[in-house]
Design an enzyme around this catalytic site. Structure first.
Site, PDB file in Angstrom:
ATOM      1  CG  PHE A  73       0.055  -7.969   6.148  1.00 27.22           C
ATOM      2  CD1 PHE A  73       0.406  -6.719   5.667  1.00 27.22           C
ATOM      3  CD2 PHE A  73      -0.418  -8.066   7.448  1.00 27.22           C
ATOM      4  CE1 PHE A  73       0.287  -5.590   6.470  1.00 27.22           C
ATOM      5  CE2 PHE A  73      -0.538  -6.948   8.255  1.00 27.22           C
ATOM      6  CZ  PHE A  73      -0.180  -5.713   7.764  1.00 27.22           C
ATOM      7  N   PRO A  74       3.189  -9.144   4.094  1.00 25.65           N
ATOM      8  CG  PRO A  74       3.939  -9.945   2.055  1.00 25.65           C
ATOM      9  CD  PRO A  74       2.739  -9.938   2.946  1.00 25.65           C
ATOM     10  CB  CYS A  75       6.176  -4.244   5.499  1.00 27.85           C
ATOM     11  SG  CYS A  75       6.234  -2.490   5.836  1.00 27.85           S
ATOM     12  CD  GLN A  76       2.702  -5.514  -0.622  1.00 25.87           C
ATOM     13  OE1 GLN A  76       1.629  -5.741  -0.077  1.00 25.87           O
ATOM     14  NE2 GLN A  76       2.946  -5.877  -1.863  1.00 25.87           N
ATOM     15  CG  HIS A 122       6.876   0.866   5.542  1.00 23.56           C
ATOM     16  ND1 HIS A 122       5.828   1.085   4.698  1.00 23.56           N
ATOM     17  CD2 HIS A 122       7.874   0.391   4.763  1.00 23.56           C
ATOM     18  CE1 HIS A 122       6.154   0.747   3.466  1.00 23.56           C
ATOM     19  NE2 HIS A 122       7.398   0.318   3.474  1.00 23.56           N
TER      20      HIS A 122
END
Length: 384
Positions: A73-76, A122
């Site tokens: 999944f994308p890092c948000q 992040h």
């Protein structure tokens, strides 16, 4: 045979790695990129076009009998504010929230999540910390590499480096560290998860390397179209020189230049040109330097420097010459007329299949052990 769902499926690299173990079969997939869906359908015969964020898809998952959730999944960014309902509330509006929502309502036996190395840094580690707290404290999964400790902040302890696995240690000459999060359902297995033998992620492939080094993988004497124009190469040199004068290490890299004993590539990237520029190769051959090629504004360079081909990227990810081999024949192919730009993007966006295969094997063995113990315990309860 354990049944899997393949979220954020791309072109099915995670799926293929699991299927290579002969312990897993895919029963549902989700991907929204048009061209990735075309390749996925071409390879597996299944149309994966589904949107993970929709109630319609989540209901489809709820109606599907499956055992293991898979997804990269994308890092948000997560919200700092929000209601004080728990860690999962901070993840609303992100794709991780949708994964957590599916896990919460369908409670599979296990999951594997994949992400880039940057996830660990992040928001100074807050994002990764929140993800683990959601999985362990709110969804009640035993996560490999996480120790529950009520004295620790948030009730868990972990070393972020324990979640990193690098493709170069799995038989392929690509320096590609990635984050993998694996969990087992504590509601189902209870204290059995405390005795599972998968206490840490496997960090290497035990079999012989698939390639000795990058030169063993490269297909030399490539077509002219892959060689850099002399003007473009000079631009790259000027750019690198400017950054070097500032003390930066930015710029192009020839990953197999003479003198490197066991060359490996840098991580392949899906976006922009830097994934190619940081992975230029030395492939000198007669008749290249000074040649004119349609679409290039200046003659080709005379230093033998070119980009890797899409096929070489496919080999570095284990799609070509590995994951689709049968009886000595490679059955991997792209759909007809898929552009080279899309081929680069799809390989760069994917996972390294031999890495997934090793992780999948460990997950399968762990599930076998847990299910066996669960069955024995259930029989003992009936007899007592």
């Amino acid at each position: 045979m354990y049944k899997t769902i393949d979220l954020f499926a791309g072109i099915g690299g995670i799926r293929r790695g699991f299927e290579l173990t002969n312990q897993f079969e895919t029963v549902l997939a989700a991907e929204i990129d048009k061209y990735a869906c075309e390749t996925y359908t071409h390879l597996y015969g299944d149309d994966p076009y589904n949107d993970v964020t929709t109630d319609e898809f989540k209901q489809k998952v709820a109606n599907t009998d499956y055992d293991v959730l898979l997804g990269g999944f994308p890092c948000q960014a997560f919200s700092i504010a929000g209601k004080k309902e728990g860690f999962i509330d901070k993840t609303r509006g992100t794709l991780f929230f949708d994964i957590a929502d599916i896990l919460k309502h369908t409670k599979p036996k296990a999951f594997l999540l994949e992400n880039v190395e940057g996830l660990l840094r992040h928001k100074k580690g807050d994002t990764f910390d929140t993800i683990l707290k959601v999985l362990v404290k709110e969804l009640n999964y035993t996560v490999v590499g996480v120790r529950e400790n009520e004295i620790a902040p948030g009730g868990i302890e972990f070393n972020p480096r324990d979640f990193l696995v690098n493709s170069k240690d799995f038989g392929l000459p690509q320096n590609r560290p990635r984050v993998y999060i694996i969990g087992f359902n504590k509601d189902r297995y209870h204290s059995l998860t405390e005795t599972i033998f998968m206490k840490e992620l496997p960090k290497k492939r035990l079999e012989e390397p698939i390639y000795k080094d990058l030169n063993d993988l490269l297909e030399f004497n490539a077509e002219k179209e892959y060689y850099l124009a002399s003007g473009y190469l000079q631009t790259l040199k000027n750019h690198k020189s400017r950054h070097k004068d500032k003390g930066n290490g930015y710029g192009y890299i020839v990953v197999n230049e003479p003198g490197i004993e066991t060359p490996v590539s840098n991580a392949l990237l899906a976006t922009g040109g830097s994934g190619k520029e940081r992975n230029l190769v030395y492939d000198p051959q007669d008749g290249i330097g000074g040649s004119l090629v349609k679409g290039k504004q200046t003659p080709l360079n005379d230093e033998g420097i070119r980009m890797m081909t899409p096929r070489e990227w496919g080999k570095l990810q284990g799609f070509i010459n590995y994951a689709f081999m049968k009886d000595g024949v490679d059955h991997f192919s792209f759909p007809p007329k898929l552009s080279k730009a899309q081929q680069y993007k799809q390989f760069g966006n994917s996972v390294t299949i031999p890495v997934i295969e090793v992780l999948a094997r460990e997950i399968g063995q762990t599930l076998d052990a847990l299910e066996s113990k669960l069955s024995i315990n259930s029989k003992e309860e009936i007899l007592s």
